[in-house]
Design a protein around this motif. Structure first.
Motif, PDB file in Angstrom:
ATOM      1  N   CYS A  39       0.801  -1.226   0.000  1.00  0.00           N
ATOM      2  CA  CYS A  39       0.000   0.000   0.000  1.00  0.00           C
ATOM      3  C   CYS A  39       0.835   1.277   0.000  1.00  0.00           C
ATOM      4  O   CYS A  39       0.273   2.371   0.024  1.00  0.00           O
ATOM      5  CB  CYS A  39      -0.954   0.000   1.196  1.00  0.00           C
ATOM      6  SG  CYS A  39      -0.137   0.219   2.793  1.00  0.00           S
TER       7      CYS A  39
ATOM      8  N   HIS B  16       2.460   2.616   2.363  1.00  0.00           N
ATOM      9  CA  HIS B  16       2.408   3.342   3.630  1.00  0.00           C
ATOM     10  C   HIS B  16       3.809   3.370   4.257  1.00  0.00           C
ATOM     11  O   HIS B  16       4.531   2.384   4.229  1.00  0.00           O
ATOM     12  CB  HIS B  16       1.412   2.660   4.578  1.00  0.00           C
ATOM     13  CG  HIS B  16       1.329   3.288   5.933  1.00  0.00           C
ATOM     14  ND1 HIS B  16       0.738   4.499   6.153  1.00  0.00           N
ATOM     15  CD2 HIS B  16       1.776   2.862   7.147  1.00  0.00           C
ATOM     16  CE1 HIS B  16       0.818   4.795   7.433  1.00  0.00           C
ATOM     17  NE2 HIS B  16       1.439   3.816   8.059  1.00  0.00           N
TER      18      HIS B  16
ATOM     19  N   ASN C 206       5.993   3.076   7.315  1.00  0.00           N
ATOM     20  CA  ASN C 206       5.944   2.486   8.647  1.00  0.00           C
ATOM     21  C   ASN C 206       7.222   2.814   9.393  1.00  0.00           C
ATOM     22  O   ASN C 206       8.246   3.145   8.777  1.00  0.00           O
ATOM     23  CB  ASN C 206       5.794   0.960   8.538  1.00  0.00           C
ATOM     24  CG  ASN C 206       4.466   0.561   7.954  1.00  0.00           C
ATOM     25  OD1 ASN C 206       3.474   0.549   8.643  1.00  0.00           O
ATOM     26  ND2 ASN C 206       4.443   0.248   6.659  1.00  0.00           N
TER      27      ASN C 206
ATOM     28  N   CYS D 156       2.824  -3.978   8.181  1.00  0.00           N
ATOM     29  CA  CYS D 156       2.345  -2.642   7.828  1.00  0.00           C
ATOM     30  C   CYS D 156       1.214  -2.245   8.754  1.00  0.00           C
ATOM     31  O   CYS D 156       0.258  -2.999   8.952  1.00  0.00           O
ATOM     32  CB  CYS D 156       1.884  -2.607   6.375  1.00  0.00           C
ATOM     33  SG  CYS D 156       1.202  -1.004   5.888  1.00  0.00           S
ATOM     34  N   ASP D 157       1.305  -1.046   9.309  1.00  0.00           N
ATOM     35  CA  ASP D 157       0.283  -0.547  10.215  1.00  0.00           C
ATOM     36  C   ASP D 157      -0.995  -0.214   9.463  1.00  0.00           C
ATOM     37  O   ASP D 157      -2.068  -0.205  10.038  1.00  0.00           O
ATOM     38  CB  ASP D 157       0.800   0.692  10.947  1.00  0.00           C
ATOM     39  CG  ASP D 157      -0.088   1.111  12.084  1.00  0.00           C
ATOM     40  OD1 ASP D 157      -0.568   0.228  12.820  1.00  0.00           O
ATOM     41  OD2 ASP D 157      -0.306   2.322  12.248  1.00  0.00           O
ATOM     42  N   GLN D 158      -0.913   0.028   8.175  1.00  0.00           N
ATOM     43  CA  GLN D 158      -2.077   0.399   7.380  1.00  0.00           C
ATOM     44  C   GLN D 158      -2.836  -0.819   6.856  1.00  0.00           C
ATOM     45  O   GLN D 158      -4.036  -0.928   7.008  1.00  0.00           O
ATOM     46  CB  GLN D 158      -1.623   1.266   6.198  1.00  0.00           C
ATOM     47  CG  GLN D 158      -2.736   1.976   5.505  1.00  0.00           C
ATOM     48  CD  GLN D 158      -3.338   3.072   6.364  1.00  0.00           C
ATOM     49  OE1 GLN D 158      -2.686   3.644   7.205  1.00  0.00           O
ATOM     50  NE2 GLN D 158      -4.601   3.329   6.158  1.00  0.00           N
ATOM     51  N   CYS D 159      -2.114  -1.765   6.210  1.00  0.00           N
ATOM     52  CA  CYS D 159      -2.801  -2.885   5.559  1.00  0.00           C
ATOM     53  C   CYS D 159      -2.474  -4.247   6.163  1.00  0.00           C
ATOM     54  O   CYS D 159      -3.097  -5.247   5.812  1.00  0.00           O
ATOM     55  CB  CYS D 159      -2.488  -2.908   4.062  1.00  0.00           C
ATOM     56  SG  CYS D 159      -0.795  -3.404   3.661  1.00  0.00           S
TER      57      CYS D 159
ATOM     58  N   ASP E 116      -8.183   7.540  14.784  1.00  0.00           N
ATOM     59  CA  ASP E 116      -8.111   7.565  13.326  1.00  0.00           C
ATOM     60  C   ASP E 116      -9.473   7.978  12.807  1.00  0.00           C
ATOM     61  O   ASP E 116     -10.449   7.222  12.930  1.00  0.00           O
ATOM     62  CB  ASP E 116      -7.715   6.186  12.789  1.00  0.00           C
ATOM     63  CG  ASP E 116      -7.622   6.151  11.280  1.00  0.00           C
ATOM     64  OD1 ASP E 116      -7.193   7.158  10.676  1.00  0.00           O
ATOM     65  OD2 ASP E 116      -7.982   5.115  10.703  1.00  0.00           O
TER      66      ASP E 116
ATOM     67  N   GLN F  61       1.687   7.182  15.908  1.00  0.00           N
ATOM     68  CA  GLN F  61       1.770   6.497  14.619  1.00  0.00           C
ATOM     69  C   GLN F  61       3.231   6.244  14.245  1.00  0.00           C
ATOM     70  O   GLN F  61       3.590   5.154  13.814  1.00  0.00           O
ATOM     71  CB  GLN F  61       1.076   7.291  13.523  1.00  0.00           C
ATOM     72  CG  GLN F  61       1.059   6.534  12.205  1.00  0.00           C
ATOM     73  CD  GLN F  61       0.171   7.173  11.167  1.00  0.00           C
ATOM     74  OE1 GLN F  61      -0.407   8.233  11.369  1.00  0.00           O
ATOM     75  NE2 GLN F  61       0.053   6.519  10.035  1.00  0.00           N
TER      76      GLN F  61
ATOM     77  N   ARG G 197      -4.109   1.399  16.223  1.00  0.00           N
ATOM     78  CA  ARG G 197      -5.307   2.175  16.567  1.00  0.00           C
ATOM     79  C   ARG G 197      -5.942   1.658  17.856  1.00  0.00           C
ATOM     80  O   ARG G 197      -6.335   2.426  18.712  1.00  0.00           O
ATOM     81  CB  ARG G 197      -6.313   2.105  15.415  1.00  0.00           C
ATOM     82  CG  ARG G 197      -5.844   2.853  14.183  1.00  0.00           C
ATOM     83  CD  ARG G 197      -6.720   2.517  12.978  1.00  0.00           C
ATOM     84  NE  ARG G 197      -6.178   3.076  11.772  1.00  0.00           N
ATOM     85  CZ  ARG G 197      -5.244   2.481  11.025  1.00  0.00           C
ATOM     86  NH1 ARG G 197      -4.764   1.304  11.381  1.00  0.00           N
ATOM     87  NH2 ARG G 197      -4.791   3.062   9.943  1.00  0.00           N
TER      88      ARG G 197
END
Length: 190
Positions: free
Chosen positions: A7, A9, A11, A18-21, A107, A124, A130
């Motif tokens: 993605c 993102h 990190n 990955c913290d996003q995906c 978020d 973050q 989150r």
């Protein structure tokens, strides 16, 4: 910063996922050890259709004791308002007197708002999820439980297994990713 190939993102350095995906960032980790974080329903659907069953309802269990609902028991079940978390910068964050307190970072896109928002502590960038962990007040003491965070929760340097409440006391170091907090107790919180 480690960029996710899935993605894109950014990190924190040293993050495993990955913290996003949720994609694997550690190329040395065998794929057999990586478990999917999303779309688990697709793993169950074919089995349910083959047997002609429909998806079961989700049941949320409440582990609170039904006995002792008088005022005395409620007073004992509620933690005192004298607990706080101390950040590495020395800032004190009061722990609300609730039976369960979620720690993490807010978020607005996903609507996540933890009870203690660590966003102002560069959460973050430090790898705080989150919904990273929760504090549970039980039997007159705090327990901490990792909520399957991306970059783990450690108590005094020991990594916690996900969903395994572990006792924590005043003076203990709580590490969420790379963010270090210390549990404190006293009368002058603020």
């Amino acid at each position: 910063m480690a960029r996710c190939i899935q993605c894109q993102h950014e990190n924190i350095e040293g993050a495993l996922f990955c913290d996003q995906c949720g994609a694997n960032l550690d190329e040395d980790l065998p794929l057999s050890q990586v478990k999917p974080r999303h779309h688990t329903s697709s793993l169950v659907e074919p089995d349910l259709r083959a047997t002609g069953q429909e998806r079961p309802e989700t049941i949320i269990l409440d582990d609170r004791d039904e006995e002792g609902t008088d005022d005395t028991a409620k007073a004992e079940a509620t933690p005192p308002d004298s607990f706080y978390l101390v950040t590495s910068s020395g800032r004190r964050i009061p722990v609300p007197p609730l039976e369960q307190v979620i720690l993490g970072r807010a978020d607005s896109r996903s609507g996540v708002r933890p009870d203690i928002d660590l966003s102002v502590e560069a959460a973050q960038q430090a790898g705080v999820s989150r919904r990273h962990c929760r504090l549970i007040w039980r039997s007159d003491k705090w327990l901490v439980e990792d909520l399957m965070s991306t970059n783990y929760t450690l108590v005094n340097g020991t990594r916690l297994a996900s969903h395994t409440p572990t006792p924590i006391a005043a003076g203990d170091e709580l590490r969420l990713g790379k963010l270090v907090l210390t549990l404190g107790q006293g009368t002058n919180v603020g």
